[in-house]
Design a protein around this motif. Structure first.
Motif, PDB file in Angstrom:
ATOM      1  N   SER A 116      36.787  25.875  33.996  1.00 31.59           N
ATOM      2  CA  SER A 116      37.816  26.329  34.913  1.00 31.59           C
ATOM      3  C   SER A 116      37.210  27.457  35.755  1.00 31.59           C
ATOM      4  O   SER A 116      35.976  27.587  35.801  1.00 31.59           O
ATOM      5  N   SER A 117      38.030  28.260  36.399  1.00 32.44           N
ATOM      6  CA  SER A 117      37.497  29.151  37.432  1.00 32.44           C
ATOM      7  C   SER A 117      38.449  30.319  37.694  1.00 32.44           C
ATOM      8  O   SER A 117      39.646  30.232  37.363  1.00 32.44           O
ATOM      9  N   ILE A 118      37.914  31.354  38.349  1.00 36.71           N
ATOM     10  CA  ILE A 118      38.793  32.414  38.862  1.00 36.71           C
ATOM     11  C   ILE A 118      39.826  31.818  39.818  1.00 36.71           C
ATOM     12  O   ILE A 118      40.863  32.407  40.063  1.00 36.71           O
ATOM     13  N   LEU A 167      35.707  27.540  29.939  1.00 36.49           N
ATOM     14  CA  LEU A 167      35.540  28.894  30.478  1.00 36.49           C
ATOM     15  C   LEU A 167      36.153  28.977  31.859  1.00 36.49           C
ATOM     16  O   LEU A 167      36.158  27.983  32.582  1.00 36.49           O
ATOM     17  N   ARG A 168      36.609  30.156  32.227  1.00 36.25           N
ATOM     18  CA  ARG A 168      36.962  30.401  33.634  1.00 36.25           C
ATOM     19  C   ARG A 168      35.769  31.116  34.266  1.00 36.25           C
ATOM     20  O   ARG A 168      35.572  32.313  34.053  1.00 36.25           O
ATOM     21  N   TYR A 169      34.977  30.334  35.027  1.00 36.40           N
ATOM     22  CA  TYR A 169      33.790  30.914  35.650  1.00 36.40           C
ATOM     23  C   TYR A 169      34.157  31.744  36.871  1.00 36.40           C
ATOM     24  O   TYR A 169      35.042  31.369  37.637  1.00 36.40           O
ATOM     25  N   ASP A 207      34.636  44.291  52.036  1.00 36.73           N
ATOM     26  CA  ASP A 207      35.171  44.902  50.807  1.00 36.73           C
ATOM     27  C   ASP A 207      35.847  43.881  49.877  1.00 36.73           C
ATOM     28  O   ASP A 207      36.636  44.251  49.015  1.00 36.73           O
ATOM     29  N   THR A 208      35.522  42.591  50.056  1.00 30.79           N
ATOM     30  CA  THR A 208      36.156  41.555  49.218  1.00 30.79           C
ATOM     31  C   THR A 208      35.490  41.519  47.839  1.00 30.79           C
ATOM     32  O   THR A 208      34.423  40.925  47.659  1.00 30.79           O
ATOM     33  N   GLN A 209      36.133  42.146  46.888  1.00 29.67           N
ATOM     34  CA  GLN A 209      35.541  42.218  45.550  1.00 29.67           C
ATOM     35  C   GLN A 209      35.904  40.971  44.740  1.00 29.67           C
ATOM     36  O   GLN A 209      37.071  40.607  44.634  1.00 29.67           O
ATOM     37  N   LEU A 210      34.884  40.326  44.185  1.00 35.52           N
ATOM     38  CA  LEU A 210      35.087  39.144  43.324  1.00 35.52           C
ATOM     39  C   LEU A 210      34.113  39.208  42.154  1.00 35.52           C
ATOM     40  O   LEU A 210      33.033  39.778  42.259  1.00 35.52           O
ATOM     41  N   ASP A 211      34.507  38.562  41.060  1.00 38.63           N
ATOM     42  CA  ASP A 211      33.590  38.440  39.928  1.00 38.63           C
ATOM     43  C   ASP A 211      32.486  37.442  40.259  1.00 38.63           C
ATOM     44  O   ASP A 211      32.748  36.398  40.861  1.00 38.63           O
ATOM     45  N   MET A 212      31.273  37.756  39.812  1.00 37.04           N
ATOM     46  CA  MET A 212      30.112  36.878  40.021  1.00 37.04           C
ATOM     47  C   MET A 212      29.286  36.833  38.736  1.00 37.04           C
ATOM     48  O   MET A 212      29.415  37.694  37.867  1.00 37.04           O
ATOM     49  N   MET A 213      28.392  35.849  38.700  1.00 34.03           N
ATOM     50  CA  MET A 213      27.521  35.724  37.520  1.00 34.03           C
ATOM     51  C   MET A 213      26.250  34.979  37.913  1.00 34.03           C
ATOM     52  O   MET A 213      26.294  34.070  38.744  1.00 34.03           O
ATOM     53  N   ALA A 238      39.536  27.795  28.300  1.00 34.40           N
ATOM     54  CA  ALA A 238      39.853  28.633  29.470  1.00 34.40           C
ATOM     55  C   ALA A 238      39.608  30.127  29.238  1.00 34.40           C
ATOM     56  O   ALA A 238      40.421  30.968  29.631  1.00 34.40           O
ATOM     57  N   PHE A 239      38.466  30.446  28.646  1.00 34.76           N
ATOM     58  CA  PHE A 239      38.134  31.858  28.424  1.00 34.76           C
ATOM     59  C   PHE A 239      37.737  32.532  29.740  1.00 34.76           C
ATOM     60  O   PHE A 239      36.848  32.029  30.447  1.00 34.76           O
ATOM     61  N   ASN A 240      38.328  33.661  30.046  1.00 34.53           N
ATOM     62  CA  ASN A 240      37.814  34.512  31.140  1.00 34.53           C
ATOM     63  C   ASN A 240      36.402  34.954  30.770  1.00 34.53           C
ATOM     64  O   ASN A 240      36.203  35.454  29.647  1.00 34.53           O
ATOM     65  N   ILE A 241      35.445  34.780  31.691  1.00 39.81           N
ATOM     66  CA  ILE A 241      34.137  35.435  31.489  1.00 39.81           C
ATOM     67  C   ILE A 241      33.658  35.996  32.830  1.00 39.81           C
ATOM     68  O   ILE A 241      33.845  35.381  33.876  1.00 39.81           O
ATOM     69  N   THR A 242      33.052  37.142  32.762  1.00 44.44           N
ATOM     70  CA  THR A 242      32.483  37.723  33.977  1.00 44.44           C
ATOM     71  C   THR A 242      31.234  38.516  33.650  1.00 44.44           C
ATOM     72  O   THR A 242      30.917  38.763  32.477  1.00 44.44           O
ATOM     73  N   ALA A 243      30.498  38.870  34.715  1.00 46.94           N
ATOM     74  CA  ALA A 243      29.276  39.643  34.527  1.00 46.94           C
ATOM     75  C   ALA A 243      29.199  40.771  35.547  1.00 46.94           C
ATOM     76  O   ALA A 243      29.037  41.931  35.207  1.00 46.94           O
ATOM     77  N   ILE A 244      29.335  40.405  36.836  1.00 47.43           N
ATOM     78  CA  ILE A 244      29.121  41.365  37.915  1.00 47.43           C
ATOM     79  C   ILE A 244      30.333  41.287  38.835  1.00 47.43           C
ATOM     80  O   ILE A 244      30.681  40.214  39.295  1.00 47.43           O
ATOM     81  N   SER A 245      30.956  42.413  39.119  1.00 42.47           N
ATOM     82  CA  SER A 245      32.121  42.389  40.002  1.00 42.47           C
ATOM     83  C   SER A 245      31.738  43.124  41.290  1.00 42.47           C
ATOM     84  O   SER A 245      31.581  44.347  41.278  1.00 42.47           O
TER      85      SER A 245
END
Ligand code: AKB
Length: 330
Positions: A116-118, A167-169, A207-213, A238-245
């Motif tokens: 899944s996804s953001i 996962l929610r990528y 200034d568009t902040q989004l999670d990235m990986m 459907a786990f939320n996962i993130t690395a870099i925002s």
């Protein structure tokens, strides 16, 4: 997980996940299927590859039976921007494709991985520290298929005991295969442009902040989740996962540290900006961290450095690189 099928194997995640799985499980134990993109030589020559339309359930079933598959990584899907341009086709591929995979998994006792996804969140979702369990009312077709996909996976797990995990990528950054039609594609395009033209015109606001990986983390997360002890999982799907925002501005600044002449400009695309504005800025991924030990390895600075080295290498091999960016500063 002994015999694996990867759908969408020519896509951004699939092309890398297939190769890692082939290294870990043995090439003959990982069957790759793709549809619209041409497979590269590495994918073709390292193991079995088949062209298959995910909307054809019989074709999926035949591959699973022929190769005695026990686990399906189901990555075939249209991304957010393309799905918005062709909503009916997106429903067909994303939903009928998933239904086919779940049905084949049910009949053949396979485990399934579903990304899944953001994009599964919408404007009513808390944008900062987006909780694992929260309101999900996306207003894009991509988001609709991702929420419906999460629910369908839960249904097959509850009703038929199919072992489905997911996962929610966030947006994924990689050098091997270009992303294909997503809002977060800017974070890949920027690297090509920085190396080739030392300039990039971004379609999202600064200034568009989004999670990235970075892709190695994304691949590792999928494999790790599928290997996790079921007894430790409360959510399983459907786990939320993130690395870099990050924002485009922050990514550009980090690239500039290596390519000082790099220039960023902005020409906002209202359609893509509206999708990005409806997504979380930063997800809370503490459930994944607690339940199955998720942790990312690549920070912004480490990812940018690695991307520039690997992409420069790839582009020079492809005879693409021109100008000053031949020698980025590391
Ligand atoms: C997209 O931008 O559509 C994808 C995603 C965040 O799911 N990369």
């Amino acid at each position: 997980m002994r015999k694996v099928l990867v759908t969408g194997a020519t896509g951004q995640i699939g092309s890398e996940l297939t190769m890692v799985l082939r290294q870990q499980l043995g090439a003959k134990n990982v069957v790759a299927v793709g549809h619209s993109r041409q497979p590269d030589l590495q994918l073709l020559q390292s193991g079995v590859y088949r062209t298959l339309d995910i909307r054809d359930q019989v074709a999926v079933q035949n591959v699973v039976i022929e190769h005695q598959v026990d686990t399906i990584f189901h990555l075939a899907s249209l991304l957010s921007v393309v799905a918005e341009q062709q909503p009916q086709k997106a429903w067909d591929i994303n939903m009928q494709g998933l239904m086919n995979v779940l049905e084949v998994a049910r009949m053949n006792h396979c485990a399934v991985f579903f990304p899944s996804s953001i994009g599964a969140f919408g404007l009513q979702t808390p944008a900062m520290n987006t909780p694992q369990d929260t309101i999900q009312r996306p207003d894009t077709m991509y988001g609709v298929t991702k929420v419906a996909g999460e629910l369908l996976c839960d249904y097959y797990h509850k009703r038929y005991a199919v072992e489905v995990r997911g996962l929610r990528y966030p947006g994924l950054i990689s050098f091997k295969t270009q992303a294909g039609g997503g809002v977060t594609d800017y974070a890949v395009e920027i690297f090509y442009a920085a190396l080739q033209q030392q300039a990039y015109c971004c379609f999202l606001r600064a200034d568009t902040q989004l999670d990235m990986m970075y892709m190695p983390d994304a691949v590792n997360a999928a494999i790790r989740l599928m290997q996790a002890d079921i007894n430790q999982l409360t959510h399983h799907n459907a786990f939320n996962i993130t690395a870099i925002s990050i924002t485009p501005e922050q990514l550009a600044a980090e690239i500039k540290r290596h390519i000082p002449e790099f220039k960023m400009s902005y020409k906002i695309d209202p359609a893509r900006q509206a999708i990005a504005d409806s997504w979380p800025r930063h997800m809370d991924d503490s459930c994944a961290r607690k339940e199955w030990g998720w942790r990312h390895e690549y920070s912004l600075s480490v990812m940018v450095k690695d991307m520039l080295v690997k992409l420069a290498d790839k582009l020079s091999g492809d005879d693409y690189v021109t100008g000053a960016s031949r020698n980025p500063v590391f």
